[in-house]
Design a protein around this motif. Structure first.
Motif, PDB file in Angstrom:
ATOM      1  N   GLU A 179       0.819  -1.199   0.000  1.00 15.03           N
ATOM      2  CA  GLU A 179       0.000   0.000   0.000  1.00 15.03           C
ATOM      3  C   GLU A 179       0.860   1.259   0.000  1.00 15.03           C
ATOM      4  OE1 GLU A 179      -0.468  -2.599   2.060  1.00 15.03           O
ATOM      5  OE2 GLU A 179      -2.539  -3.257   1.763  1.00 15.03           O
ATOM      6  N   ALA A 180       0.406   2.259  -0.741  1.00 19.15           N
ATOM      7  CA  ALA A 180       1.085   3.553  -0.808  1.00 19.15           C
ATOM      8  C   ALA A 180       0.417   4.514   0.170  1.00 19.15           C
ATOM      9  CB  ALA A 180       1.010   4.111  -2.225  1.00 19.15           C
ATOM     10  N   PRO A 181       1.192   5.416   0.791  1.00 20.53           N
ATOM     11  CA  PRO A 181       0.601   6.368   1.744  1.00 20.53           C
ATOM     12  C   PRO A 181      -0.515   7.222   1.133  1.00 20.53           C
ATOM     13  CG  PRO A 181       2.991   6.424   1.873  1.00 20.53           C
ATOM     14  CD  PRO A 181       2.636   5.547   0.709  1.00 20.53           C
ATOM     15  N   ASP A 182      -0.413   7.492  -0.176  1.00 19.57           N
ATOM     16  CA  ASP A 182      -1.431   8.329  -0.814  1.00 19.57           C
ATOM     17  C   ASP A 182      -2.629   7.522  -1.328  1.00 19.57           C
ATOM     18  OD1 ASP A 182      -0.396   7.045  -3.050  1.00 19.57           O
ATOM     19  OD2 ASP A 182       0.293   8.874  -4.043  1.00 19.57           O
ATOM     20  N   GLY A 183      -2.641   6.204  -1.094  1.00 12.08           N
ATOM     21  CA  GLY A 183      -3.757   5.361  -1.506  1.00 12.08           C
ATOM     22  C   GLY A 183      -3.731   4.959  -2.977  1.00 12.08           C
ATOM     23  N   ARG A 184      -2.703   5.333  -3.680  1.00 14.60           N
ATOM     24  CA  ARG A 184      -2.592   5.031  -5.108  1.00 14.60           C
ATOM     25  C   ARG A 184      -2.482   3.525  -5.318  1.00 14.60           C
ATOM     26  NH1 ARG A 184       2.464   5.070  -7.854  1.00 14.60           N
ATOM     27  NH2 ARG A 184       3.257   5.885  -5.892  1.00 14.60           N
TER      28      ARG A 184
END
Length: 149
Positions: free
Chosen positions: A117-122
């Motif tokens: 998972e990416a911190p920005d939700g991408r």
């Protein structure tokens, strides 16, 4: 290479048994994203046994992962392999539909897949592939939105 074990209904399975089968995950003791995928599977109701190993090659060969279809960890569940960051929903679908197959794979480590998972939700678009008994890959599920241009 020994022939991989193909999916079969376990002898102790019953139609009213709604429990999810044990997932055995082979992973490096140093891989953080593998631990996050294990956490994802547990959060989705799977019991998970972790087997830490320094050399994943023999595990991947034993279960029949085709060349270029590998990732950082290899799981075994109910006669199938699950290679890489496959979402639990896709594993549940595999177990429900029980296709004749070796298993599922998400080659590489796409951003936004479970454990990545990416911190920005991408979510980088990626395809979960079904590996047939002959070792061919077929699309099983697609995730993520196409990148805007």
């Amino acid at each position: 290479m020994a022939a991989p074990a193909f999916a079969q209904t376990p002898a102790n399975a019953s139609p009213v048994d709604n429990r999810l089968p044990l997932v055995t995950v082979h992973k490096s003791p140093y891989c953080g994203c593998c631990k996050l995928w294990v956490d994802h599977m547990r959060a989705e109701g799977f019991e998970v046994k972790v087997v830490e190993t320094e050399d994943m090659g023999p595990v991947k060969a034993r279960v029949g992962i085709p060349p270029a279809k590998g990732s950082c960890h290899t799981a075994e569940v109910d006669g199938y392999f699950v290679e890489g960051h496959v979402p639990a929903a896709d594993v549940k679908r595999l177990l429900r539909e029980r296709p004749k197959a070796r298993g599922l794979t998400v080659p590489g480590m796409p951003i936004g897949s479970p454990g990545m998972e990416a911190p920005d939700g991408r979510v980088q678009p990626y395809t979960v592939e079904l590996i047939t008994p002959e070792g061919k890959a077929e699309p099983f599920a697609r995730h993520g939105e196409p990148a805007s241009r």
